[in-house]
Scaffold this motif. Structure first.
Motif, mmCIF file in Angstrom:
data_model
loop_
_atom_site.group_PDB
_atom_site.id
_atom_site.type_symbol
_atom_site.label_atom_id
_atom_site.label_comp_id
_atom_site.label_asym_id
_atom_site.label_seq_id
_atom_site.Cartn_x
_atom_site.Cartn_y
_atom_site.Cartn_z
ATOM 1 N N GLY A 128 -28.464 -67.670 52.062
ATOM 2 C CA GLY A 128 -29.828 -68.088 52.361
ATOM 3 C C GLY A 128 -30.230 -69.647 51.976
ATOM 4 N N VAL A 129 -31.305 -69.820 51.967
ATOM 5 C CA VAL A 129 -31.808 -71.283 51.544
ATOM 6 C C VAL A 129 -32.520 -71.150 50.125
ATOM 7 N N LYS A 130 -32.610 -72.394 49.576
ATOM 8 C CA LYS A 130 -33.038 -72.232 48.494
ATOM 9 C C LYS A 130 -34.677 -72.228 48.506
ATOM 10 N N GLY A 131 -35.365 -73.012 49.414
ATOM 11 C CA GLY A 131 -36.615 -72.680 49.604
ATOM 12 C C GLY A 131 -37.012 -72.833 51.229
ATOM 13 N N VAL A 132 -37.908 -72.624 51.628
ATOM 14 C CA VAL A 132 -38.489 -72.772 53.134
ATOM 15 C C VAL A 132 -39.255 -73.966 53.145
ATOM 16 N N ILE A 133 -39.163 -74.807 54.228
ATOM 17 C CA ILE A 133 -39.608 -76.202 54.406
ATOM 18 C C ILE A 133 -40.754 -76.180 54.884
ATOM 19 N N SER A 134 -41.525 -75.405 55.610
ATOM 20 C CA SER A 134 -42.591 -75.747 56.449
ATOM 21 C C SER A 134 -43.600 -75.650 55.877
ATOM 22 N N ARG A 135 -44.702 -75.955 56.517
ATOM 23 C CA ARG A 135 -46.006 -75.941 55.813
ATOM 24 C C ARG A 135 -46.459 -74.201 55.633
ATOM 25 N N GLU A 136 -46.157 -73.596 56.495
ATOM 26 C CA GLU A 136 -46.674 -72.299 56.441
ATOM 27 C C GLU A 136 -45.600 -71.266 55.782
ATOM 28 N N LYS A 137 -44.520 -72.219 55.315
ATOM 29 C CA LYS A 137 -43.474 -71.330 54.612
ATOM 30 C C LYS A 137 -43.050 -70.164 55.366
ATOM 31 N N THR A 138 -42.677 -70.304 56.592
ATOM 32 C CA THR A 138 -42.478 -69.030 57.072
ATOM 33 C C THR A 138 -40.875 -68.483 56.998
ATOM 34 N N VAL A 139 -40.927 -67.489 56.823
ATOM 35 C CA VAL A 139 -39.290 -66.881 56.387
ATOM 36 C C VAL A 139 -38.810 -66.296 57.626
ATOM 37 N N GLU A 140 -37.542 -66.427 57.593
ATOM 38 C CA GLU A 140 -36.932 -65.778 58.937
ATOM 39 C C GLU A 140 -36.515 -64.356 58.430
ATOM 40 N N ALA A 141 -36.542 -63.352 59.269
ATOM 41 C CA ALA A 141 -36.248 -61.977 58.779
ATOM 42 C C ALA A 141 -34.825 -62.139 58.319
ATOM 43 N N MET A 142 -34.838 -61.276 57.189
ATOM 44 C CA MET A 142 -33.246 -61.293 56.485
ATOM 45 C C MET A 142 -32.180 -60.715 57.154
ATOM 46 N N GLU A 143 -32.602 -59.964 58.208
ATOM 47 C CA GLU A 143 -31.606 -59.225 58.882
ATOM 48 C C GLU A 143 -30.730 -60.348 59.847
ATOM 49 N N LYS A 144 -31.617 -61.351 60.326
ATOM 50 C CA LYS A 144 -30.808 -62.332 61.188
ATOM 51 C C LYS A 144 -29.739 -63.082 60.233
ATOM 52 N N GLY A 145 -30.219 -63.304 59.086
ATOM 53 C CA GLY A 145 -28.773 -63.874 58.222
ATOM 54 C C GLY A 145 -27.558 -63.127 58.014
ATOM 55 N N ILE A 146 -27.921 -61.758 57.920
ATOM 56 C CA ILE A 146 -27.002 -60.834 57.545
ATOM 57 C C ILE A 146 -26.083 -60.943 58.964
ATOM 58 N N LEU A 147 -26.675 -60.828 60.060
ATOM 59 C CA LEU A 147 -26.031 -60.598 61.375
ATOM 60 C C LEU A 147 -25.034 -62.001 61.674
ATOM 61 N N ARG A 148 -25.629 -62.988 61.232
ATOM 62 C CA ARG A 148 -25.087 -64.273 61.247
ATOM 63 C C ARG A 148 -24.001 -64.259 60.412
ATOM 64 N N ALA A 149 -23.928 -63.860 59.385
ATOM 65 C CA ALA A 149 -22.978 -63.839 58.158
ATOM 66 C C ALA A 149 -21.743 -62.978 58.829
ATOM 67 N N GLN A 150 -22.150 -61.842 59.573
ATOM 68 C CA GLN A 150 -20.931 -61.021 60.039
ATOM 69 C C GLN A 150 -20.419 -61.769 60.900
ATOM 70 N N GLN A 151 -20.771 -62.578 61.886
ATOM 71 C CA GLN A 151 -19.979 -63.572 62.705
ATOM 72 C C GLN A 151 -19.600 -64.631 62.122
ATOM 73 N N ASP A 152 -19.925 -64.948 60.972
ATOM 74 C CA ASP A 152 -19.454 -66.311 60.226
ATOM 75 C C ASP A 152 -19.995 -67.275 61.226
ATOM 76 N N ILE A 153 -21.236 -67.287 61.442
ATOM 77 C CA ILE A 153 -21.811 -68.576 62.106
ATOM 78 C C ILE A 153 -22.946 -69.076 61.178
ATOM 79 N N TYR A 154 -23.305 -70.411 61.203
ATOM 80 C CA TYR A 154 -24.409 -70.705 60.291
ATOM 81 C C TYR A 154 -25.742 -71.167 61.149
ATOM 82 N N VAL A 155 -26.571 -71.392 60.543
ATOM 83 C CA VAL A 155 -28.120 -71.519 61.237
ATOM 84 C C VAL A 155 -28.262 -72.875 60.926
#
Lengths: 1307, 465
Positions: free
Chosen positions: A720-747
């Protein structure tokens, strides 16, 4: 209005359909509420006219601009609109307003209208009085004019002149004292700000005395002029920076460009520009446009860097031979070379490598074109052959003893036009011959037929014309004597005894021959002996008796043979290697899989796995009870959102309870009340949208895995990331990260996955070479080949559509994984059907992607139509031109540590030490980057605000976008960056990167003051027009931040253009991952251009020539060094097709190439690791190439690289700074305490202080320099410089103990 | 603490003008009675009260001067005295040496305490005290005050010089790495020191130069730049003719004998002699034309073949083969004794730095820069700028002992100054305006020599254009 053919309409509609289909699905997915917004967040761009109208705030302008632009070019429109103002069509009341409005509108138009600064760069306009009582126009330029670029600056003066003349206002007649004031003031400005181009005194005088408009300015500097003070007609004694910029960098720096505009628009009173271009006050200046002929230019050889070989010296025999033409993959700042050339030249030039050229431009991208001639080489044993194909090249590469000729270079006419370079003679070539023989004549089958044709009065066919003008008359006589005296014809081969002088002459003639048994054997000898004036029996002809004594070699040969010949060599062009290309996935550092914050608990890798075993650090007050705390409970800062359905407060985008999409809520940090807007109405402070929550990340992660149906063990690491950077501190769904990790691609930080590629142009493809079956091509709409025949087989050439691109193999493999991720995402996360279903590379064909230049705000829609083995991004020139690039403004000051000391440079200067951009306006393709000459370091800041010293891994130059953003902080730091530039801002204790355009007044940014990082507030953030053609950037290892003008900012995140999958952009991109922007289309982080309009893209693409062939006149114009413009009407270029359907199709090329991916795929330069290896290879090659002077290469490398380094380091050693080993604080000098005196929280640091420059770094190139002056014949001056430096180094460090080593020991 | 203006007004009340040195002296003594005592003792026809009017103040030399035979002696800066840099610890020794020597000079005038002693305990807050420190940073606050960070080997301290105080004028000329004493009070929170008075290791107001008791004249020149296309050969020949007749016994040259090679980018375009050996040979032949009875003392400068870092060693043997016998090679800087009169030769590279750091300074007033050096008792106070320093165990650039004459060059503009008994000579050049100078609008005063009578220390300038 875009005029296109029905086919193109259909193609465009096809793209739009694809886009709409994707949007429809993305909308459905987004409607699930899992994303920050329920909508697809990519808006569509508006047109230029609208932007201008908004910018200048004059109602009705947009409509008029559209009208004018449909009839004429943009520059003309910019002037013509002045007529409307003069006619007071937009309600102007007086002359002042007319002048003001027309100049600003024109400027806005010329700077692409994306910027708000044409308004600010011009402070005001005024009318002054000449001494004869007439009026004249004064334009007061202000500092921000800098951001408009030299060309636009200069053109603004032109616009002023145009309107002035229409209004009947007189010319400016300067008083002598005013002229002197300009001279003094511009010089003084140069010492303050260092101009990119400082005109000479004579040049300034010429401009001021002749420019019909008075270039005035506001005081921008504190300094005052010392001489010409208190002038009646000059408002201020202070230095006027805007004036200096416009005059120096605008008019003087862009005189050539300005002149071409003046000519185009038929403006009177600007003839003096010729004098300016010719070099005012320098009668003997190296001027090319006046005297016919050109002189060797060695500019490209200056700043020669160790390890980047020279292939040809300026206009040296054996150098690159010019062949006019455009292949499918050239034009648009690329040049074609035979793939054999690329191999024979040591493999330093790979597809996509940049090469520095003597002319017509400054640099070009290298692409393979196998229909032009390759190099001529001498092999061990003496055989001379010309190598025209890759296979032979590889076979003979190891046997090459000398490279007699490096082969042809294919340069399109458009390149000469683009660079305003006079045409030069081409080497005689088949297409020229064909233009000169009666129509219908076929090229000869063999030498005898060629001679028969020639005897009938045609020019001798080029293949049998030898390089007579490269040898001397004496050598011709000598050869004639040798051949007639001792030669014999045996078995259709001319044989004569080997003789070194004759052999040398043959090698200069580049006539292929063999050597065996002490005999020279020439197979194609007929034209050769004819040229020598020998008959079939090798007897001297009668013509020898009448041979004129003083004839030039070629004329003599013509006389002797009685044949018409043309020079085969033409003009030789020098070149050396620039930077190598690269192509790779875009990664942040450290690279995350998903944008989910884990704070410190994620460990160095920010992984969910690490966070899941995280336990609260036990502090001094820890009690026994805390001991058994469960792992995986972490505290993170996230956005505060509310579910409109059930009122639940959460950080998630979708309410976990009722499944409703949540909305962010703002809270006042002071009174704690919820507020509707961005500011608290009661406390007048900015509201925040964040909360600290405690999260059981272990459990959440497990749940997410379960929802996705993925076994926990199947994925080792999700980052994941250390912290989110936007004003609204929007968080991406955790699932997306997992699925990317599964394909070994980065965001990437905006939620998308990108792949970087270097740009190369391509207008036609063959289905076979892009490895796509014909049936598939037909499905994509490619049903006809270039000649209108039905597309049946893979060898046929088809014309590439403007928005179709090729992927490199590595990119394709990466993108396949991305499609799989997206399909997983659609099915497992959104519960929708799959979209891509891509299994193999072939399945990718036809899918849509978004192309982006680094830090741009405009993406361009594109379609994948094939693949290339080369590591490059081949696409239509229009596609490349539609993207734009950015970074730091060139004056930005950066602090660089070169291993010994710190020095502050304007970034332009620093970057230019790697790039020769002293001739602005020629570097067309946009981004160029290179590794720095030697290791440099700079200060960086990490996400915690800690300062580090990090290595600079590359420097880059980018084409400037039309607008930049200028920040001013409370402590008066100023910084101008491109809108997409990554900035860092404080976000409650840590730093996050956001785009520059998202920064608002009041944001806290880290700055460097007194060696420490402190926070400062942004006071103003304004959009200004970009005044330079280029912007600059560094890439810094690890933290990817640097100090610019004292402010810590992010750096360029990539050097090349990149692509992302369309669906990726639609589904995963969210503006709310990025800091908030100020609204309006131009501020949108991503605007998608769905259809390319050639009229609205980069002007360079208009100079791409698209005809099937060139007229005879071009070649003839070349012989007399005519201006490129002179034959412009005869050549089919994109610009001539604008406004017609043919602007997008029906393109041709003059030279085909069988494979656009031929030649080396990776440069030797990148394969060799150490400088010693590179240098050895460079010098080795230099010794082999006839057109290169190895001694001179050695001297240049010494002068521009090694001696400079030694001197700099030695001087820096005795001025060096110190630093603390513990806290890295830098000291200007050794503190008297001898220890670090920095106050650190509880006490003094007391760390050890060490010097920053070491003996080793000073001496780094000493030994190798000594060895080089011994081995090579460098000038005495250079040798003594090394000697003197050696002495000085010895006197500084004491005598050396080491024994002497040879050059080989260092290479 | 007495106010400078107040003191001046007190004198003006009695229709007397007062020399700033006297004002400073009274301030340093901090004794209001002194004013009345001076006024009482001033002779009736005095217009300006100067140092000699201070009761009990007699210009004196301290100590004897031993005369040597021969009449030229290299006191310091002889061949082989500047060493190489051994380790980074040398930098610590170097600056500590500077601090202790210069600090010692200030300590004679005021009693000081270590900075740590002041800041560690709250005892001294609000109490007037004095500290001596080396300046590590100077900046101007947003309100226009000056803040200097000073340090000694114990700690560092921020010193505020308020713009409305008399001390501010001194503070405006503060440059990094000089050593100063400040008198004032520590703020209540102990973080800021409010300065009321500042001390430099200046020359004593009662300093009196030594004068030779035998007749003798010395000629001072600098920056010959042989090998450059702007070298003024004709002027040089006129100079050589003149010096034979002038009765001078000594010729001192403060560096930049030749133009050198590779000193600046593109230098080869401006050279008539591109070979460094030949440049020195040409120089050697040029000075061989000077009568042998004249002793020639030659120091290197930044264009010379030796390392740039100061102290610069003497020019190596392989370059001086054509130099005549009567030529003595010294380092840069070097202290030379001519019949008892001491001359401190220094090329003057630090002048570039000082002009940039001191408000109002300019190349045209090169003499002023020598005063600044003397006040700081250091030839190149600012470290890390344009002047490279080779840090040795001791600081060779400290001005101690005091010379009678300070001889510099480098800026190519002749400048003369008299400061508290020391004659400053910046000796111009033998090169006409270079392309670079033209660009920088520096107008040199070429082909000038300064002759000084060692019995009177009166300088006279001769021009040979």
């Amino acid at each position: 209005m875009l005029k296109i053919s029905p086919e193109m309409e259909q193609y465009g509609n096809g793209l739009m359909d694809g886009l709409n289909r994707a949007i429809a699905l993305a909308k459905e997915a987004r409607a699930r509420g899992l994303d920050p917004s329920m909508e697809v967040e990519i808006p569509i761009a508006s047109d230029l006219a609208d932007r201008v109208e908004v910018l200048v705030g004059i109602k009705g302008v947009a409509a008029r601009i559209r009208e004018l632009e449909s009839q004429m070019s943009r520059e003309e429109a910019a002037l013509k609109i002045g007529d409307d103002f003069v006619a007071k069509m937009f309600g102007e009341k007086n002359n002042n307003e007319i002048l003001d409005h027309s100049i600003r509108t024109a400027m806005a138009l010329l700077t692409e209208g994306v910027v708000s600064a044409p308004t600010e760069g011009i402070a005001k306009v005024g009318l002054g009085k000449n001494d004869d009582g007439s009026q004249y126009l004064m334009i007061y330029y202000a500092g921000p004019i800098r951001s408009a670029g030299g060309t636009a600056q200069a053109l603004s003066v032109l616009v002023g002149d145009y309107v002035r003349a229409k209004l009947g206002i007189g010319r400016y007649r300067p008083r002598p004292v005013e002229v002197e004031r300009y001279i003094e003031e511009i010089r003084q400005y140069n010492t303050i700000m260092s101009l990119q181009y400082l005109p000479s005194e004579a040049e300034i005088r010429l401009i001021v005395e002749n420019c019909p408009v008075c270039i005035d300015g506001e005081a921008t500097e504190k300094e005052e002029v010392s001489g010409h003070r208190n002038l009646e007609r000059v408002e201020t004694n202070a230095v006027r920076g805007g004036m200096a910029l416009v005059l120096a960098e605008g008019i003087a720096g862009k005189a050539r460009k300005l002149k071409s505009k003046v000519e185009k628009m038929n403006m009177a009173g600007w003839d003096w520009l010729d004098k300016l271009i010719a070099g005012a006050g320098k009668p003997s200046a190296d001027d090319e446009s006046h005297a016919p002929g050109v002189k060797p230019l060695d500019k490209y050889l200056r700043d020669l860097i160790g390890g980047r070989p020279v292939f040809s010296y300026p206009m040296r025999k054996g150098g690159f031979r010019l062949r006019y033409g455009r292949s499918r993959n050239t034009g648009f700042a690329t040049a074609g070379f035979n793939p054999a050339t690329l191999h024979i030249l040591g493999g330093f030039l790979a597809v996509g490598t940049q090469m520095k050229l003597e002319r017509p431009g400054k640099a070009c991208g290298v692409v393979p074109v196998d229909t032009i001639e390759g190099p001529t080489v001498r092999l061990t044993g003496g055989e001379v052959i010309r190598v025209d194909d890759e296979k032979t090249a590889l076979a003979v590469a190891s046997k090459v003893e000398r490279i007699l000729d490096v082969g042809e270079i294919l340069i399109a006419y458009g390149e000469f036009l683009e660079n305003n370079h006079p045409l030069v003679p081409a080497g005689y070539c088949e297409e020229w011959w064909l233009l000169e023989v009666p129509p219908g004549t076929k090229p000869p089958q063999d030498e005898s037929e060629a001679l028969v044709q020639a005897k009938k009065g045609a020019y001798l066919y080029p293949a049998y014309t030898w390089f007579w003008d490269d040898i001397s008359v004496d050598q011709i006589r000598l050869l004639a004597d040798a051949v007639s005296g001792t030669g014999a014809i045996e078995e259709e081969t001319l044989v004569f005894p080997l003789d070194s002088t004759a052999k040398e002459a043959l090698e200069l003639l580049l006539i292929p021959h063999k050597v065996n048994g002490g005999m020279i054997r020439i197979k194609t000898f007929r034209a050769f002996i004819a040229g020598l004036g020998l008959d079939g029996n090798l007897k001297k002809c009668e013509t020898w008796k009448t041979a004129p004594a003083d004839a030039q070699p070629l004329a003599l040969v013509m006389h002797l043979s009685g044949l018409l010949l043309r020079s085969r060599s033409g003009l030789r062009i020098g070149g050396r290697m620039g930077r190598p290309g690269k192509s790779k996935p875009r990664k942040m550092s450290p690279p995350p899989h998903g944008l989910f914050p884990l704070g410190e608990s994620g460990g160095a890798r920010r992984s969910f796995q690490e966070a899941s075993i995280h336990t609260e650090e036990s502090d001094a007050h820890a009690t026994e009870i805390d001991f058994e705390k469960e792992g995986g409970i972490i505290e993170i800062e996230v956005g505060r959102r509310r579910c409109p359905g059930c009122g639940e407060i959460t950080y998630l985008n979708r309410c976990q309870k009722c499944g409703t999409h949540t909305t962010p809520i703002n809270t006042c940090p002071k009174c704690g009340h919820e507020v509707p807007g961005e500011r608290c109405p009661n406390c007048d402070v900015p509201a925040t949208c964040s909360q600290r929550i405690t999260l059981n990340v272990k459990a959440e992660y497990a749940q997410a895995m379960e929802r996705l149906g993925i076994k926990k063990e199947s994925i080792a690491l999700v980052k994941g990331v250390k912290g989110v950077i936007s004003r609204e501190k929007t968080v991406e769904a955790m699932e997306k990260g997992i699925l990317r990790a599964q394909q070994d691609i980065y965001v990437f930080k905006d939620g998308t996955t990108r792949f970087d590629m270097i740009d190369l142009p391509l207008t036609h493809i063959r289905p076979d070479e892009v490895r796509v079956p014909v049936e598939k091509m037909r499905e994509l709409g490619y049903v006809q080949d270039i000649n209108g025949y039905d597309l049946q087989n893979g060898k046929q050439v088809i014309e590439l559509h403007a928005q179709d691109i090729l992927l490199s193999d590595s990119c394709a493999d990466y993108m396949i994984k991305v499609t799989q991720f997206i399909d997983d995402e659609l099915t497992r996360l959104y519960g929708l059907p799959t979209f891509y279903n891509v299994k193999t590379r072939d399945d990718l064909v036809g899918h849509l992607v978004i192309g982006l230049a680094p830090h741009t705000s405009a993406g361009v829609l594109a379609r994948i139509v094939g693949f290339t083995r080369a590591n490059v991004g081949y696409a239509h020139p229009f596609f490349h031109a539609a993207k734009r690039r950015n970074c730091f403004y060139g004056e930005t000051k950066i602090e660089i540590f070169d291993g010994r000391s710190w020095a502050t440079f304007p970034i332009r200067k620093f970057v230019m030490e790697n790039f020769d951009v002293s001739r602005p306006g020629l570097d067309r393709l946009g981004t160029y980057y290179s590794d720095p000459v030697r290791p440099y370091y700079t200060r960086t800041v990490d996400t915690n605000g800690g300062m580090h010293l990090r290595r600079i891994t590359s420097v880059s130059i980018h084409r400037s976008p039309a607008s930049m953003i200028r920040f001013v902080t409370a402590r008066n730091r100023e910084l101008t960056v491109t809108p997409d530039h990554a900035m860092v801002v404080w976000d409650t204790g840590y730093l996050r990167k956001i785009k520059a355009l998202e920064i608002k007044a009041g944001d806290a940014v880290p700055i460097l003051e007194g060696g420490v990082v402190i926070a400062d507030r942004i006071v103003t953030a304004e959009t200004v027009a970009s005044l330079e053609d280029r912007v600059y950037c560094l890439t810094v290892a690890e933290d990817h931040t640097l100090v610019a003008n004292g402010v810590f900012t992010g750096q360029c995140d990539g050097d090349e253009d990149c692509i992302m999958l369309l669906m990726d952009g639609l589904l995963n991109f969210s503006r709310s991952f990025l800091p908030q922007n100020r609204g309006g289309t131009m501020d949108a982080p991503l605007v998608l251009t769905s259809r390319i309009d050639p009229a609205e893209i980069d002007k360079e693409s208009l100079n791409v020539d698209v005809g099937k062939s060139y007229p005879k006149e071009l070649y003839e114009a070349g012989l007399v060094y005519a201006k490129a413009k002179d034959v412009e009407p005869l050549i089919d270029r994109v610009e001539r097709r604008l406004g017609t359907p043919r602007q997008l199709e029906g393109f041709f090329f003059t030279h085909d190439t069988s494979d656009i991916s031929a030649g080396p795929l990776e440069s030797t330069y990148t394969q060799l690791k150490t400088m010693a290896e590179k240098l050895e290879a460079e010098l080795d090659l230099a010794e082999k190439i006839r057109a290169v002077d190895a001694d001179d290469v050695a001297e240049r490398v010494l002068n521009t690289h090694f001696i400079r380094d030694l001197m700099g380091n030695l001087s820096a050693f005795s001025k060096q700074k110190f630093r603390c080993t513990k806290c890295n604080t830098s000291y200007r000098r050794m503190p008297l305490a001898g220890k670090c005196t920095k106050f650190k929280g509880k006490g003094i640091c007391n760390g050890n202080i060490i010097p920053t420059v070491h003996e080793g770094s000073v001496k780094k190139y000493l030994e190798v320099s000594r060895a080089m002056v011994k081995k090579y014949k460098v000038s005495e001056y250079c040798r003594q410089r090394v000697e003197v430096l050696d002495l000085a180094i010895e006197s500084t460090f004491g005598e050396e103990k080491q024994e002497q080593l040879g050059l080989a020991d260092f290479m | 603490m007495l106010d400078a203006q107040e003191i001046a007004i007190r004198f003006l009340d009695t229709r007397l003008q007062v020399h700033p040195d006297v004002v400073r002296y009274i301030q340093e003594q901090d004794n209001p009675d002194l004013i009345e005592r001076i006024i009482a003792g001033v002779p009736a026809d005095t217009v300006v009260v100067s140092a000699k009017h201070i009761p009990g103040m007699n210009a004196t030399r301290d100590g004897m001067r031993f005369l040597t035979d021969p009449t030229v002696e290299i006191v310091s800066g002889g061949p082989g005295t500047s060493g190489s840099i051994n380790s980074s610890a040398d930098y610590l020794h170097y600056f500590r040496d500077r601090y202790s020597k210069l600090g010692g000079m200030i300590r004679n005038r005021c009693s000081s305490m270590p900075i740590e002693g002041l800041t560690r305990s709250p005892r001294y807050r609000q109490e007037e005290c004095t500290v001596i420190g080396m300046v590590s940073e100077v900046k101007t606050t947003t309100n226009g005050h000056r803040i200097a960070e000073i340090e000694d080997s114990t700690a560092n301290l921020s010193v505020l010089f308020r713009k409305d105080r008399p001390v501010f004028a001194d503070a405006e000329r503060l440059i990094p790495d000089e050593v100063i004493g400040v008198k004032g009070k520590l703020s209540t929170d102990g973080r800021l020191f409010f300065a009321e008075q500042m001390f430099r290791p200046d020359i004593r107001i009662d300093n009196k130069p030594y004068l030779s008791d035998k007749p003798g004249k010395a000629v001072f020149i600098s920056d010959v730049h042989v090998g450059s296309n702007t070298f003024l050969e004709d002027s040089w020949l006129r100079f050589v003719d003149w010096i034979g007749e002038s009765g001078a016994s000594y010729l001192l040259i403060a560096g930049d004998l030749v133009d050198g090679i590779g000193v600046f980018p593109g230098q080869d375009q401006e050279l008539t002699i591109k070979n460094i050996y030949e440049q020195y040979d040409a120089f050697g032949e040029m000075i061989s034309g000077i009568p042998h009875r004249i002793k020639i003392i030659v120091a290197p400068g930044n264009h010379d073949v030796v390392r740039g870092a100061e102290p610069q060693p003497v020019i190596p043997e392989q370059f001086t083969r054509k130099f005549p016998e009567n030529c003595m090679l010294v380092e840069n800087p070097a202290l030379v004794n001519l019949q008892g009169v001491r001359v401190l030769m220094y090329h003057g590279r630090s002048i570039d730095d000082m002009i940039g750091l001191i408000p109002g300074a300019s190349y045209e007033q090169s003499g002023k820069m020598m005063e600044e050096m003397l006040q700081r008792r250091h030839l190149a106070p600012a470290y890390g700028r344009r002047t490279p320093i080779a840090a040795g165990k001791s600081d060779h650039l400290i001005i101690d002992p005091l010379p009678e004459i300070l001889h510099t060059g480098h800026v190519h503009i002749t400048g003369l100054t008299q400061y508290r008994g020391v004659l400053g000579i910046n000796a111009g050049t033998w090169q006409s305006q270079t392309a670079f100078q033209k660009q920088m609008n520096v107008n040199p005063t070429p082909a000038q020599a300064v002759m000084v009578d060692l019995q009177t220390l009166v300088p006279e300038t001769f021009t040979f254009l």
